[in-house]
Design a protein around this motif. Structure first.
Motif, mmCIF file in Angstrom:
data_model
loop_
_atom_site.group_PDB
_atom_site.id
_atom_site.type_symbol
_atom_site.label_atom_id
_atom_site.label_comp_id
_atom_site.label_asym_id
_atom_site.label_seq_id
_atom_site.Cartn_x
_atom_site.Cartn_y
_atom_site.Cartn_z
ATOM 1 N N UNK A 4 -9.019 20.333 12.393
ATOM 2 C CA UNK A 4 -10.459 20.373 12.706
ATOM 3 C C UNK A 4 -10.726 20.116 14.195
ATOM 4 N N UNK A 5 -9.916 20.724 15.050
ATOM 5 C CA UNK A 5 -10.061 20.603 16.510
ATOM 6 C C UNK A 5 -9.906 19.174 17.023
ATOM 7 N N UNK A 6 -9.170 18.359 16.286
ATOM 8 C CA UNK A 6 -8.873 17.007 16.763
ATOM 9 C C UNK A 6 -9.765 15.967 16.099
ATOM 10 N N UNK A 7 -9.146 15.050 15.365
ATOM 11 C CA UNK A 7 -9.900 14.005 14.656
ATOM 12 C C UNK A 7 -9.178 12.673 14.881
ATOM 13 N N UNK A 8 -9.932 11.643 15.253
ATOM 14 C CA UNK A 8 -9.342 10.310 15.399
ATOM 15 C C UNK A 8 -9.125 9.724 14.010
ATOM 16 N N UNK A 9 -7.942 9.132 13.795
ATOM 17 C CA UNK A 9 -7.646 8.547 12.483
ATOM 18 C C UNK A 9 -7.613 7.021 12.603
ATOM 19 N N UNK A 10 -6.959 6.339 11.634
ATOM 20 C CA UNK A 10 -7.086 4.886 11.564
ATOM 21 C C UNK A 10 -6.223 4.118 12.568
ATOM 22 N N UNK A 11 -5.178 4.754 13.098
ATOM 23 C CA UNK A 11 -4.339 4.099 14.110
ATOM 24 C C UNK A 11 -3.567 2.891 13.583
ATOM 25 N N UNK A 12 -3.250 2.881 12.292
ATOM 26 C CA UNK A 12 -2.482 1.758 11.736
ATOM 27 C C UNK A 12 -0.986 1.991 11.892
ATOM 28 N N UNK A 13 -0.610 3.250 12.073
ATOM 29 C CA UNK A 13 0.775 3.617 12.367
ATOM 30 C C UNK A 13 0.693 4.524 13.589
ATOM 31 N N UNK A 14 1.573 4.314 14.537
ATOM 32 C CA UNK A 14 1.450 5.104 15.760
ATOM 33 C C UNK A 14 2.089 6.485 15.593
ATOM 34 N N UNK A 34 0.852 -1.186 0.000
ATOM 35 C CA UNK A 34 0.000 0.000 0.000
ATOM 36 C C UNK A 34 0.890 1.239 0.000
ATOM 37 N N UNK A 35 0.609 2.147 -0.928
ATOM 38 C CA UNK A 35 1.303 3.437 -0.946
ATOM 39 C C UNK A 35 0.301 4.504 -0.541
ATOM 40 N N UNK A 36 0.543 5.152 0.610
ATOM 41 C CA UNK A 36 -0.343 6.219 1.069
ATOM 42 C C UNK A 36 0.304 7.559 0.751
ATOM 43 N N UNK A 37 -0.509 8.499 0.265
ATOM 44 C CA UNK A 37 0.016 9.792 -0.188
ATOM 45 C C UNK A 37 -0.696 10.934 0.530
ATOM 46 N N UNK A 38 0.078 11.870 1.067
ATOM 47 C CA UNK A 38 -0.410 13.132 1.646
ATOM 48 C C UNK A 38 -1.433 12.874 2.761
ATOM 49 N N UNK A 39 -2.678 13.288 2.584
ATOM 50 C CA UNK A 39 -3.674 13.061 3.636
ATOM 51 C C UNK A 39 -3.922 11.557 3.822
ATOM 52 N N UNK A 40 -3.660 10.759 2.794
ATOM 53 C CA UNK A 40 -3.738 9.297 2.934
ATOM 54 C C UNK A 40 -2.748 8.809 3.991
ATOM 55 N N UNK A 41 -1.555 9.380 3.983
ATOM 56 C CA UNK A 41 -0.554 9.063 5.009
ATOM 57 C C UNK A 41 -1.054 9.513 6.384
ATOM 58 N N UNK A 42 -1.565 10.729 6.444
ATOM 59 C CA UNK A 42 -2.018 11.267 7.740
ATOM 60 C C UNK A 42 -3.163 10.426 8.315
ATOM 61 N N UNK A 43 -4.030 9.932 7.414
ATOM 62 C CA UNK A 43 -5.184 9.140 7.860
ATOM 63 C C UNK A 43 -4.759 7.838 8.542
ATOM 64 N N UNK A 44 -3.539 7.352 8.251
ATOM 65 C CA UNK A 44 -3.068 6.097 8.855
ATOM 66 C C UNK A 44 -2.679 6.256 10.322
ATOM 67 N N UNK A 45 -2.478 7.510 10.755
ATOM 68 C CA UNK A 45 -1.952 7.755 12.103
ATOM 69 C C UNK A 45 -3.048 7.605 13.163
ATOM 70 N N UNK A 46 -2.664 7.804 14.433
ATOM 71 C CA UNK A 46 -3.649 7.688 15.518
ATOM 72 C C UNK A 46 -4.659 8.830 15.487
#
Lengths: 228, 257
Positions: free
Chosen positions: A95-105, A78-90
């Motif tokens: 936007x005042x704090x958003x929970x993401x996918x938590x696949x990378x810490x 999987x190649x994640x790009x830009x906001x795709x990369x950010x979405x993988x994080x915790x």
């Protein structure tokens, strides 16, 4: 035939990345899709993203992309790009704090002052982000910057260390201690420009807009079988 | 280690053909925006700006195809401007392969359009283009006003205030053209550029008036521009992009070489 799926969750321009893959790939079939079966059937998956993280995460969850991505990284690259990369994080500060996918810490932070609300537009209340000479830096970080490679990952193959890639973002990834950066860039602060974890390779810059170096990275991705 | 300043050649196109003329000795079709964009990208241009001056709606169909053709062969950022008035116009251009759109007149008449566009597509792809003219008299503090209709109609809007407002609405970048300097080859309006660059956090592209390579250097070092846009000095082959980049680098500016 190398089947490439570009995950489409309705956020912005995915055509650039699809066109770049078609341009570099030999014998590739590119689909821009949100269909689970097509994505899971692909040999290589690209997870792009632009725009605000809250909207991105909303669509990712609504369309079940979160579960698809979790499945993808178990058995293919999987190649994640830009906001795709950010979405993988915790989580992200945007936007005042958003929970993401938590696949990378790790978390996603704003350049400069943390007191902001990106809903009113990128950079409108940027804090004083300064370079080494004390000069004020603009937000978003927009343009060509140097990526220092911090490992010998196959995706860096035939790309000179310290090559310039095209960035456009106001938020950056701050990796958890146990995670591995593959590339570091400086913009007021040193930040993670690329990371790898198992079958994931993620980049903050846009390889599809980074001319020779970016196209080479995409070519390397098409030839990468992942780590399992 | 630093972010490079950008050089952006600008192509003015009418019905899918480059106007104002481009003079490359070895180019087959000097009016073909695809061939010219590819040429500039190979020469090291950091981005391409495509300004559509087509008036008719059938002509605009052609523009979409041209943008598609450029985007499938040129892998650097592409900004499309001219006639962007609705969210649908933006979607069409992004789907065709543009990375950013530049909004000018529509922002002046409907400022909320910029807010809606940034909310829908993200600030990173919304450039607000501003045509500025100096309106202060001799001895007065500098003041510039936004003009429309190619610099013929005054709006009464102060440029610095307008820039701040557009950034607060979500503009991710400002393309700032001096209508006093445009076409004169007498250099950028440096005071204008500096005034706007210091007032907002987003990058500024300086435009209007480039006549030589020192003008590009001055735009960055004195005008505090983050990027410089030029058309004729590159189109007519007076200077090449590698030559411009080397010159700027020699003057201490960080460039992608």
């Amino acid at each position: 035939m190398n089947k490439v799926a570009v995950i489409d969750y309705g956020m912005g321009n995915l055509h650039s990345v699809a066109k770049a893959v078609e341009y570099v790939g030999q014998n590739v079939a590119v689909s821009v899709t949100s269909d689970a079966r097509t994505i899971l059937d692909a040999d290589h998956v690209i997870f792009p993203g632009v725009g605000a993280i809250r909207d991105c995460m909303g669509e990712i969850r609504r369309l079940g992309i979160d579960e698809i991505v979790a499945e993808v990284i178990r058995n293919k690259p999987l190649l994640a790009v830009c906001v795709g990369m950010q979405a993988l994080m915790d989580s992200s500060e945007e936007n005042n704090g958003v929970a993401c996918l938590g696949m990378v810490s790790g978390r996603v932070r704003y350049f400069g002052n943390a007191q902001h609300d990106s809903d009113k537009g990128a950079g409108s209340r940027a804090g004083e982000l300064l370079d080494v000479d004390g000069k004020r830096l603009k937000v978003p970080h927009m343009g060509w910057n140097i990526v220092k490679q911090t490992d010998k990952h196959p995706l860096w193959s035939d790309i000179e260390d310290n090559s310039r890639f095209y960035f456009v973002h106001s938020y950056y990834v701050e990796l958890g201690a146990q995670e591995k950066a593959s590339g570091i860039t400086e913009y007021g602060v040193p930040f993670t420009a690329a990371l790898n974890k198992g079958n994931i390779f993620a980049v903050q810059f846009h390889p599809e807009k980074s001319q020779h170096s970016g196209l080479q990275l995409l070519r390397n991705f098409l030839g990468w079988d992942g780590c399992v | 280690m630093a972010l490079a300043k950008r050089i952006i050649p600008c192509l003015d196109c009418d019905k899918g053909r480059v106007v104002k003329g481009v003079k490359f000795l070895d180019i087959r079709d000097a009016g073909d925006p695809v061939e010219i964009s590819k040429r500039y990208s190979d020469a090291g241009a950091d981005e391409i700006t495509f300004l559509d001056i087509t008036a008719s709606s059938e002509g605009r169909e052609t523009t979409v195809h041209t943008v598609e053709a450029i985007a499938s062969q040129v892998f650097i950022p592409l900004t499309v401007g001219g006639g962007i008035r609705t969210l649908e116009d933006i979607r069409t251009m992004l789907n065709a392969g543009a990375d950013k759109v530049s909004i000018n007149t529509a922002a002046v008449f409907t400022p909320e359009f910029v807010r809606e566009a940034a909310e829908r597509f993200g600030s990173q792809c919304i450039v607000v283009a501003m045509d500025a003219k100096k309106v202060s008299g001799a001895g007065e503090p500098d003041r510039w006003e936004i003009f429309t209709h190619g610099g013929r109609k005054a709006t009464g809007i102060d440029v610095v205030e307008w820039a701040k407002r557009m950034v607060s609405y979500g503009a991710g970048e400002i393309l700032l053209t001096s209508m006093d300097r445009d076409g004169t080859k007498s250099g950028f309006d440096l005071a204008l550029n500096k005034a706007v660059s210091e007032s907002v956090s987003v990058p500024i592209i300086a435009s209007g008036g480039v006549g030589n390579l020192q003008d590009l250097v001055d735009g960055v070092l004195l005008g505090q521009a983050d990027a410089v846009l030029a058309a004729s000095i590159f189109h007519f082959g007076e200077f090449s992009i590698p030559q411009a980049k080397r010159y700027m680098a020699e003057k201490g500016i960080t460039m992608r070489l």
